[in-house]
Design a protein around this motif. Structure first.
Motif, short mmCIF file in Angstrom:
data_model
loop_
_atom_site.label_atom_id
_atom_site.label_comp_id
_atom_site.label_asym_id
_atom_site.label_seq_id
_atom_site.Cartn_x
_atom_site.Cartn_y
_atom_site.Cartn_z
N MET A 256 9.51 7.72 -5.20
CA MET A 256 8.07 7.76 -5.43
C MET A 256 7.50 9.14 -5.08
O MET A 256 6.71 9.31 -4.15
N CYS B 29 4.46 9.37 -2.09
CA CYS B 29 4.13 8.36 -1.09
C CYS B 29 4.66 8.82 0.26
O CYS B 29 5.80 9.27 0.37
N HIS C 234 9.92 5.08 0.62
CA HIS C 234 9.46 5.04 -0.77
C HIS C 234 9.64 6.41 -1.43
O HIS C 234 10.10 6.51 -2.57
N PHE D 148 0.84 -1.20 0.00
CA PHE D 148 0.00 0.00 0.00
C PHE D 148 0.88 1.25 0.00
O PHE D 148 2.00 1.23 0.50
N HIS D 149 0.34 2.34 -0.56
CA HIS D 149 1.06 3.62 -0.56
C HIS D 149 0.13 4.73 -0.08
O HIS D 149 -0.89 4.98 -0.72
N PRO D 150 0.46 5.41 1.02
CA PRO D 150 -0.31 6.58 1.44
C PRO D 150 0.11 7.78 0.58
O PRO D 150 1.16 8.37 0.82
N ASN E 198 5.21 6.90 2.78
CA ASN E 198 6.24 6.03 3.33
C ASN E 198 7.54 6.74 3.01
O ASN E 198 7.90 6.89 1.84
CU LIG Z 1 4.80 3.88 -0.88
#
Ligand SMILES: [Cu+2]
Length: 502
Positions: free
Chosen positions: A494, A484, A489, A435-437, A486
């Motif tokens: 990202m 993202c 990431h 998953f990516h917030p 994270n």
């Molecule tokens: Cu991510």
């Protein structure tokens, strides 16, 4: 040094980079088209937007902030880390909607830094993204952030420099609304975090490990088993890339939590903030239902829940009624066998808070996801046919832990062009197993979920193999990151720029 193990666990939901890059609508214009000049942070348009949002005679709050190194106690564990003012979380900043906030940051760290005011639709040159909206703040120097605070709600701030967020550099920013307080008696801010700094490695060392391990991903400590890898059914796959020795609520481990005194029968507004780098949390109180009222600062139609999921960068506000005795607010690290807590306690009670059994019971209850929330009428914006659509295809982690958007790593000069006044749709597609917030700077978007009644947010979870459309009105000129949350990431590529052009 502890043993590192590499797990070659990730299989791509394979879609070649070339194929991914061609997914898109004709409406996506080329960022390099001639005659499209980016509206930079120093553009008169940015100053004009700021003037328009500043009321005559707006009150000004001035704060001094020192980013420092030093030892912090996280609940019986002493860690050497970087923090704001030597405390964890940093001291809350509290202002009223429409106020001007002025923060003078002194950088006493051994590295350049910055501050991003997460979730605020502020002036672009104060957004705190080095290389895009400002220069890095060198060690030993100062920088003053000053901007109008446009919207009420629960926000926080953190550096946008490398992986500094995964140290102790974060603090709540609470923006009061003059109309607040009708449905609660008191409030409590709870900041959640995953913690490794100063225990066995720094976040920079953790990122280096991830890059060395490449698509194997997991840079574990000595928990050398598959079961140590965070996985989550609710989040549809991998729940994290790192193993953390601790998770924290308001800077403390579960063993030595913060306790707050609340009288029985009082209604408490809990402002929940996830400042973690790599961990989502489900939050709830044993035997006490929560009324969810806001996400990412913006109101929703209130709804009852036992548990609520909060990804990195997301905020959720809930109101609970205090029972007799003592009750913990549990934050269970998603996919990990860890939790943190803040204890609510009646001033007169001797009762000990509930233990791990209560956590296990709570973890069985249904979890509300933010996309299920319905926007409050007063902040809803009618859905329109978008003037421009941009696809954001999320891929990774590649051979060397490369996380990309549309097949490319972050390039501040290669933005997704939009124009002021447009109704913009971002169509995110997650082609990875994690998953990516996804966070957008400078705006709150409308999540196109729940019919057309999804919530206003600035950070939304995009689950593996799934897509999410978010819409926003281009009303805040400048160069804005979308990335993202994270932090590993994001730092590994990202991130992309939503670029106002003229
Ligand atoms: Cu991510």
């Amino acid at each position: 040094m502890t043993t590192r193990r590499v797990f070659h666990r990730r299989r791509f939901l394979q879609l070649g980079v070339g194929a991914a890059a061609t997914v898109g609508l004709a409406a996506c214009s080329s960022p390099s088209r001639a005659g499209t000049t980016p509206v930079g942070p120093n553009s008169p348009k940015v100053a004009a937007a700021e003037s328009a949002r500043r009321a005559a005679g707006a009150a000004k709050t001035s704060v001094r902030l020192n980013a420092v190194t030093g030892v912090v106690d996280i609940g019986g564990v002493q860690v050497n880390t970087w923090s704001y003012g030597g405390q964890l979380p940093g001291r809350e900043i509290r202002v009223k909607r429409g106020d001007v906030l002025s923060v003078e940051l002194s950088n006493e760290l051994p590295a350049p830094t910055s501050i991003h005011w997460h979730g605020l639709a502020l002036r672009n040159d104060m957004d705190g993204v080095p290389g895009l909206t400002q220069d890095e703040i060198a060690q030993g120097s100062q920088f003053t952030y000053e901007f109008t605070v446009p919207d009420a709600g629960t926000y926080f701030f953190h550096p946008h420099s490398g992986v500094q967020l995964d140290r102790g550099l974060y603090a709540p920013l609470i923006v009061e609304d003059p109309e607040d307080g009708a449905d609660y008696d008191s409030e409590l801010v709870i900041v959640l975090d995953d913690w490794l700094d100063g225990v066995d490695r720094t976040p920079d060392e953790a990122l280096d490990e991830l890059k060395r391990n490449g698509m194997g991903g997991m840079a574990g400590m000595d928990h050398g088993s598959m079961s140590a890898m965070p996985r989550s059914t609710l989040l549809g796959g991998d729940a994290g890339d790192l193993v953390y020795p601790h998770v924290l609520a308001n800077g403390r481990t579960f063993r030595d939590p913060v306790a707050a005194e609340v009288k029985a029968g009082q209604r408490v507004r809990l402002r929940l903030i996830n400042a973690a780098a790599d961990t989502a949390f489900r939050v709830g109180l044993p035997g006490v239902r929560m009324r969810v009222t806001h996400t990412d600062g913006f109101p929703v139609k209130p709804v009852e829940a036992d548990m609520v999921m909060i990804g990195m960068g997301e905020r959720v506000d809930v109101v609970v009624t205090m029972p007799d005795g003592a009750v913990p607010v549990f934050a269970i690290a998603e996919g990990r066998d860890q939790y943190a807590q803040v204890v609510l306690r009646n001033p007169t009670t001797q009762m000990a808070p509930a233990g791990p059994e209560a956590v296990a019971e709570l973890a069985k209850l249904r979890v509300l996801m933010a996309v299920e929330l319905e926007v409050a009428d007063r902040v809803a914006v009618p859905v329109k046919q978008p003037d421009v659509v941009h696809d954001l295809v999320l891929e990774g982690p590649g051979e060397r832990y490369d996380w990309t958007i549309n097949g490319k790593p972050y390039d501040p000069k290669d933005g997704l062009p939009i124009r002021q006044g447009q109704y913009v749709r971002l169509r995110m597609k997650n082609k990875t197993t994690m998953f990516h917030p996804m966070h957008l700077h400078g705006h709150t978007f409308h999540v196109r979920a729940n019919g057309d009644r999804g919530p206003r947010k600035d950070t939304a979870l995009v689950l593996p193999g799934r897509g999410l459309d978010v819409d926003f009105v281009a009303d805040n000129p400048g160069q804005w990151l979308t990335h993202c949350h994270n932090v590993y990431h994001g730092e590994a590529g990202m991130m992309a720029v939503v670029s106002y052009v003229e």
